[in-house]
Design an enzyme around this catalytic site. Sequence first.
Site, PDB file in Angstrom:
ATOM      1  N   SER A  30       0.832  -1.199   0.000  1.00 47.82           N
ATOM      2  CA  SER A  30       0.000   0.000   0.000  1.00 47.82           C
ATOM      3  C   SER A  30       0.875   1.261   0.000  1.00 47.82           C
ATOM      4  CB  SER A  30      -0.934  -0.027   1.211  1.00 47.82           C
ATOM      5  OG  SER A  30      -1.823   1.051   1.192  1.00 47.82           O
ATOM      6  N   SER A  31       0.356   2.325   0.576  1.00 46.93           N
ATOM      7  CA  SER A  31       1.048   3.620   0.594  1.00 46.93           C
ATOM      8  C   SER A  31       0.370   4.510   1.617  1.00 46.93           C
ATOM      9  CB  SER A  31       0.961   4.259  -0.798  1.00 46.93           C
ATOM     10  OG  SER A  31       1.305   5.623  -0.750  1.00 46.93           O
ATOM     11  N   TYR A  49      -4.063   7.505  -7.798  1.00 44.07           N
ATOM     12  CA  TYR A  49      -3.176   6.702  -6.950  1.00 44.07           C
ATOM     13  C   TYR A  49      -3.760   6.554  -5.542  1.00 44.07           C
ATOM     14  CZ  TYR A  49       1.190   4.989  -4.894  1.00 44.07           C
ATOM     15  OH  TYR A  49       2.141   4.225  -4.255  1.00 44.07           O
ATOM     16  N   LYS A  91      -4.945   2.848  -4.022  1.00 46.36           N
ATOM     17  CA  LYS A  91      -4.315   2.294  -2.820  1.00 46.36           C
ATOM     18  C   LYS A  91      -5.321   2.168  -1.670  1.00 46.36           C
ATOM     19  CE  LYS A  91      -0.218   1.457  -4.329  1.00 46.36           C
ATOM     20  NZ  LYS A  91       0.248   0.048  -4.446  1.00 46.36           N
TER      21      LYS A  91
END
Length: 251
Positions: A139-140, A153, A157
């Site tokens: 993930s982020s 984005y 995510k």
Amino acid sequence: MSKNTIAIVTGHTRGLGAALAETLLARDIRLLALSRNTNAALAARYSGKLEEVELDLTDLDALGRWLEGDALRTFIGDADQALLVNNAGMLAPIGALADQNAATIARAVSVNVAAPLMFAAAFAAQAAHVADKRIAHISSGAARNAYPGWSVYCATKAALGHHARAVALDSEQAGDRTLRICSVAPGVVDTDMQAEIRSTGLERFPLRERFDALKRDGQLATPRQSAEKLIAYLLSDAFGSAAIADVRELG
């Protein structure tokens, strides 16, 4: 008798994915790695332990055909423990909504969301007999925090995190203790994606200077550092106790 552990990793040719693959192989874990290209250096170093598949994850029809074949089931075989690391991802498109290209959006959703969800479902089905199955979505911080210019984005995510939560609930309600899942943020890692961020114009990504400073001040983790933490967590008893995690908060 030692545990027979196998792993599947997507996007293993560079950056964090290459470091994840090497970390697993260094632990004597057989690896099936999938990407658009092969990793010649890893293949030479770990002959016999690494099996590579060239597959473009934007081509969902081709991915679907591969997942419906026998390759994944054959690789899993009689493993005692099976790991899936959905690492492949892309940052583009960057910019305001009206500036985003439809084809690039489709590619991002394919790589960042459709492919990992397809892999997860196929993995769960074809490793149904394995007593210890673990899925890690890479993930982020963008999954939890919105950034201007990163709407696609951030959304993709975040989707992985919600998928992990729902799958964990399914396992809990079914009383299935054999499947664990977590969407794990690796921290801010010095990869090609970071270079892509720093090369983006301020008009498309107003927060770029923050990332310039992280590089300038030496605050980026190396791919190897992040990979070691991620794999240690993936193999730990704690993995899956929460559906969302960040390696920077794991101690």
